[in-house]
Motif scaffolding. Structure first.
Motif, short mmCIF file in Angstrom:
data_model
loop_
_atom_site.label_atom_id
_atom_site.label_comp_id
_atom_site.label_asym_id
_atom_site.label_seq_id
_atom_site.Cartn_x
_atom_site.Cartn_y
_atom_site.Cartn_z
N UNK A 118 0.84 -1.19 0.00
CA UNK A 118 0.00 0.00 0.00
C UNK A 118 0.89 1.24 0.00
N UNK A 119 0.36 2.37 -0.52
CA UNK A 119 1.19 3.57 -0.71
C UNK A 119 1.04 4.60 0.41
N UNK A 120 1.08 4.18 1.66
CA UNK A 120 0.87 5.11 2.77
C UNK A 120 1.98 4.95 3.79
N UNK A 121 2.72 6.03 4.06
CA UNK A 121 3.74 6.01 5.09
C UNK A 121 3.08 6.14 6.46
N UNK A 122 3.66 5.43 7.44
CA UNK A 122 3.12 5.48 8.80
C UNK A 122 1.64 5.12 8.83
N UNK A 123 1.26 4.08 8.06
CA UNK A 123 -0.15 3.66 8.01
C UNK A 123 -0.61 3.21 9.39
N UNK A 124 -1.88 3.51 9.71
CA UNK A 124 -2.36 3.23 11.06
C UNK A 124 -3.68 2.46 11.11
N UNK A 125 -4.42 2.38 10.02
CA UNK A 125 -5.65 1.57 10.03
C UNK A 125 -6.17 1.44 8.61
N UNK A 126 -7.06 0.46 8.42
CA UNK A 126 -7.64 0.18 7.11
C UNK A 126 -9.09 -0.20 7.28
N UNK A 127 -9.92 0.12 6.28
CA UNK A 127 -11.31 -0.30 6.29
C UNK A 127 -11.71 -0.68 4.86
N UNK A 128 -12.48 -1.76 4.75
CA UNK A 128 -13.00 -2.17 3.45
C UNK A 128 -14.18 -1.29 3.07
N UNK A 129 -14.27 -0.97 1.78
CA UNK A 129 -15.35 -0.14 1.24
C UNK A 129 -16.16 -0.95 0.23
N UNK A 130 -17.35 -0.48 -0.13
CA UNK A 130 -18.12 -1.16 -1.16
C UNK A 130 -17.35 -1.24 -2.48
N UNK A 131 -17.64 -2.26 -3.26
CA UNK A 131 -17.01 -2.40 -4.57
C UNK A 131 -15.60 -2.95 -4.53
N UNK A 132 -15.22 -3.62 -3.45
CA UNK A 132 -13.89 -4.22 -3.37
C UNK A 132 -12.77 -3.24 -3.11
N UNK A 133 -13.08 -2.06 -2.63
CA UNK A 133 -12.07 -1.05 -2.35
C UNK A 133 -11.64 -1.09 -0.88
N UNK A 134 -10.47 -0.48 -0.62
CA UNK A 134 -9.98 -0.31 0.74
C UNK A 134 -9.54 1.14 0.94
N UNK A 135 -9.67 1.62 2.17
CA UNK A 135 -9.19 2.95 2.52
C UNK A 135 -8.19 2.81 3.64
N UNK A 136 -7.01 3.42 3.46
CA UNK A 136 -5.93 3.36 4.44
C UNK A 136 -5.66 4.76 4.97
N UNK A 137 -5.55 4.90 6.30
CA UNK A 137 -5.19 6.17 6.91
C UNK A 137 -3.82 6.05 7.55
N UNK A 138 -3.15 7.21 7.70
CA UNK A 138 -1.86 7.27 8.36
C UNK A 138 -1.81 8.43 9.33
N UNK A 139 -0.88 8.38 10.26
CA UNK A 139 -0.85 9.43 11.29
C UNK A 139 0.06 10.60 10.94
N UNK A 140 0.60 10.62 9.70
CA UNK A 140 1.48 11.71 9.29
C UNK A 140 0.94 12.51 8.11
N UNK A 141 -0.27 12.23 7.69
CA UNK A 141 -0.80 12.89 6.50
C UNK A 141 -2.28 13.21 6.65
N UNK A 142 -2.70 14.32 6.03
CA UNK A 142 -4.12 14.68 6.02
C UNK A 142 -4.82 14.08 4.82
N UNK A 143 -4.11 13.23 4.08
CA UNK A 143 -4.70 12.53 2.94
C UNK A 143 -4.81 11.04 3.25
N UNK A 144 -5.86 10.43 2.75
CA UNK A 144 -6.05 8.99 2.89
C UNK A 144 -5.90 8.35 1.52
N UNK A 145 -5.57 7.07 1.50
CA UNK A 145 -5.39 6.34 0.24
C UNK A 145 -6.56 5.40 0.02
#
Length: 278
Positions: free
Chosen positions: A37-64
């Motif tokens: 996954x393309x997220x530095x300092x990743x801290x959690x993940x959640x599955x989304x509809x349509x086979x997608x995933x969302x990853x958050x990190x504690x060093x960025x205001x952007x999510x992947x």
């Protein structure tokens, strides 16, 4: 007559998604593949509809957002400062289209209005201050949305896993508000999990899965109402290992897809490990 449990209104069971039959007993998995996954300092993940995933990190205001083909889209979350996001937990309510994220050291929970199928950017709706015990840097590490048909109160809620000092599993209103209610965990749960690093809800059993970074372990729990309390009973625990049998390190997130496969986010190797349901 409406029942109440520790501040919760418990009326007729509500899942806002239609009835379903939940399986019982210990879930079984086999180690499958892993994805970077393309997220530095990743801290959690959640599955989304349509086979997608969302990853958050504690060093960025952007999510992947990672789609089913592996394409990555970065989304900026309003209300955060780049480099100081402190994001540790993430959950998604597919009914109300709420994206919920926790900021550990700030002791905050942010709720965004967001429909991933429509493509519009997330809109910050509300910020809640979490009332937690213990140190600020041992706060909420993981979040998960709990549907009504799996909830011991009969209503959809939000689960929050507090890392430690003390370790706690908390119930909140599904929109993020309300005073946190502590789940009374059996001693066996804390004996197999030295800390709590992530939480997820299994769509097949309705059980809660807690991970421990320090123990490289995941625990499957059944939540039961007992008088005015909610009890967390250990169903099983098992080590988290890769295909070579090596323990997974720096476990930061857990989530399930609709099929019931378990996905484990690890920080050190920047990977999302798939445990296929068997």
């Amino acid at each position: 007559m409406t029942n109440r449990i520790a501040g919760w209104n418990i009326g007729a069971a509500t899942n806002r998604g239609g009835p379903r039959t939940l399986a019982r007993g210990a879930a079984k998995f086999e180690v499958a593949e892993k994805t970077k996954y393309p997220m530095k300092e990743a801290s959690d993940v959640v599955a989304l509809p349509g086979g997608k995933f969302l990853v958050v990190g504690d060093r960025s205001d952007k999510v992947a957002v990672i789609d089913a083909e592996g394409k990555v889209t970065k989304l900026k979350l309003p209300g955060l400062v780049n480099g100081k996001s402190q994001l540790e937990g993430v959950a998604f309510d597919p009914v109300r289209h709420h994206l919920l994220v926790s900021r550990e050291e700030k002791g905050e929970l942010l709720r965004y209005e967001w429909d991933p199928e429509k493509g519009a950017p997330p809109k910050l709706e509300k910020t809640f201050k979490l009332e937690l015990d213990g140190r600020a840097n041992k706060g909420v590490e993981g979040l998960a949305w709990l549907p009504g048909d799996a909830s011991p109160t009969g209503r959809p809620q939000l689960l929050a896993a507090k890392e430690g000092s003390p370790r706690q599993l908390l119930l909140l209103g599904d929109g993020g508000g309300g005073k946190p209610m502590k789940v009374q965990l059996e001693d066996q749960v804390k004996s197999v999990c030295k800390d709590f690093s992530a939480v997820a809800v299994d769509p097949k059993t309705g059980n809660v899965f807690l991970s421990s970074d320090e123990s490289s372990t995941v625990a499957q729990l059944e939540l039961k109402r007992q008088g005015d309390k909610v009890i967390g009973r250990l169903v099983q625990s098992f080590p988290l290992r890769d295909k070579k049998g090596k323990p997974l390190e720096r476990i930061e997130g857990l989530t399930f897809n609709g099929r019931g496969d378990l996905f484990v986010l690890t920080e050190n190797d920047g990977a999302l490990h798939k445990l296929k349901r068997s």
